[in-house]
Design an enzyme around this catalytic site. Structure first.
Site, mmCIF file in Angstrom:
data_model
loop_
_atom_site.group_PDB
_atom_site.id
_atom_site.type_symbol
_atom_site.label_atom_id
_atom_site.label_comp_id
_atom_site.label_asym_id
_atom_site.label_seq_id
_atom_site.Cartn_x
_atom_site.Cartn_y
_atom_site.Cartn_z
ATOM 1 N N ASP A 53 0.815 -1.253 0.071
ATOM 2 C CA ASP A 53 -0.076 0.398 0.150
ATOM 3 C C ASP A 53 1.155 1.192 0.330
ATOM 4 O OD1 ASP A 53 -1.604 -2.140 0.739
ATOM 5 O OD2 ASP A 53 -2.786 -0.843 1.932
ATOM 6 N N HIS A 55 -1.400 4.364 -0.350
ATOM 7 C CA HIS A 55 -2.412 5.428 -0.213
ATOM 8 C C HIS A 55 -1.423 6.991 -0.049
ATOM 9 C CE1 HIS A 55 -5.284 3.206 1.595
ATOM 10 N NE2 HIS A 55 -4.416 2.149 2.384
ATOM 11 N N ASP A 81 -4.207 -0.222 -3.360
ATOM 12 C CA ASP A 81 -4.460 0.655 -2.511
ATOM 13 C C ASP A 81 -3.109 2.046 -3.110
ATOM 14 O OD1 ASP A 81 -6.252 -0.772 -1.348
ATOM 15 O OD2 ASP A 81 -5.161 -0.653 0.219
ATOM 16 N N ASN A 113 -8.805 -2.327 -2.600
ATOM 17 C CA ASN A 113 -10.144 -2.291 -2.238
ATOM 18 C C ASN A 113 -9.919 -0.721 -1.609
ATOM 19 O OD1 ASN A 113 -8.448 -2.868 0.232
ATOM 20 N ND2 ASN A 113 -10.087 -1.758 1.245
ATOM 21 N N HIS A 114 -8.702 -0.323 -2.349
ATOM 22 C CA HIS A 114 -9.403 1.193 -2.359
ATOM 23 C C HIS A 114 -9.439 1.293 -3.539
ATOM 24 C CE1 HIS A 114 -8.811 2.490 1.982
ATOM 25 N NE2 HIS A 114 -8.138 1.554 2.740
ATOM 26 N N HIS A 162 -4.170 -8.479 -3.789
ATOM 27 C CA HIS A 162 -3.973 -7.308 -2.771
ATOM 28 C C HIS A 162 -4.646 -8.258 -1.221
ATOM 29 C CE1 HIS A 162 -4.454 -3.680 -0.485
ATOM 30 N NE2 HIS A 162 -5.379 -3.512 -0.484
ATOM 31 N N HIS A 237 -3.062 -4.781 1.999
ATOM 32 C CA HIS A 237 -3.187 -4.635 2.646
ATOM 33 C C HIS A 237 -3.807 -4.482 4.266
ATOM 34 C CE1 HIS A 237 -8.300 -5.001 2.732
ATOM 35 N NE2 HIS A 237 -8.276 -6.153 3.310
#
Length: 283
Positions: A53, A55, A81, A113-114, A162, A237
């Site tokens: 990730d 982010h 992500d 998932n993001h 992920h 994740h």
């Protein structure tokens, strides 16, 4: 500004200057590349990087990319992500899309998932796009996210995704046939993006992340790995303060690659060497 992808990758400080016109141009050029990619991307390589990730943490992403370019890796797999929570969400995803344009065969951007409207509604990306452009402009990104591949298979034995293994997923090949969805409704795809491994359980148990999401035990992984000749599963994740975690006797490696998060993280990436070693590296 004039769109120069190579310059954007080499001078990421300019990525924040992109306007709606330039972003649409990047998306229009990268979309056909993603559309042609299989949902399970297969790599046969000697030397490759794996990234967890990020982010919206462009300050963590840029040194990772510099390493990838300088050390001449055969490829780099980002495990999803790219947006939500971070301070530079739009810049981070645009930077990675520019990198994909510059090196389409070597750079793999998996869906996390993001990279879904479900997460983006609650964790900031829709609001970030709306405040900089418009709420409707978010649709440019959400459609693009639906084309991102769901997994990658490296050298036939390292599966990258992920989240985690899913109920009903018996073979790696099934991933190739999963549908393209903006709002993810397919239960196997949903779980690939959301599930987590857990020590000390058997089978699948409900996750505290929400409905339709599960923890899976060592027995699930070992059965899947045996039936599909998998040596390692590499995923993201989950946030760990030290940036990584091994599950199930060092068979699943979980990576988190953003230093600046809701908590400080000693972010990590991983490298597969030509000797076949899997090594964790500080960002």
């Amino acid at each position: 500004m004039n769109l120069n992808v190579e310059q954007l990758v080499n001078k990421p400080m300019n990525i924040g200057e992109l306007g709606e016109k330039e972003i649409r141009e990047i998306v229009s050029k990268v979309t056909p590349i993603l559309e042609k990619e299989p949902k399970l991307v297969k790599f046969d390589v000697d030397k490759i990087l794996f990234v967890g990730d990020t982010h919206g943490d462009l300050e963590s992403t840029t040194p990772i990319v510099r390493r990838f370019l300088k050390e001449q890796y055969d490829g780099v797999i980002f495990l999803g992500d790219y947006v939500d929570r971070g301070l530079m969400q739009i810049e981070n995803i645009n930077y990675l899309l520019a990198l994909k344009l510059l090196h389409p065969e070597k750079v793999i951007l998996l869906r996390g998932n993001h990279e879904t409207p479900l997460a983006n509604r609650y964790y900031g990306f829709i609001d970030e796009v709306a405040s900089n452009f418009s709420t409707e402009f978010y649709n440019v990104y959400s459609k693009l996210f639906s084309y991102l591949p769901y997994a990658s298979l490296v050298n036939g034995e390292i599966l990258c995704l992920h989240g985690g293994l899913a109920k009903g997923l018996a073979t790696v090949k099934q991933i190739e046939d999963l549908p393209i969805e903006v709002e993810v409704s397919n239960p196997i795809l949903f779980q690939l993006l959301w599930n987590d491994p857990r020590e000390g359980i058997k089978g699948f148990t409900p996750s505290d992340r929400g409905d339709g999401i599960f923890f899976f035990g060592k027995d699930v992984y070992e059965n899947f790995a045996k039936n599909n000749s998998i040596k390692y599963l590499i995923r993201a994740h989950e946030v760990f303060r030290n940036g990584f975690h091994w599950y199930f006797d060092d068979s699943i490696l979980s990576l988190f690659s953003a230093k600046q998060y809701t908590v400080p993280v000693a972010a990590k990436i991983a490298e597969l060497t030509p000797q076949g070693d899997l090594t964790v590296i500080p960002v």
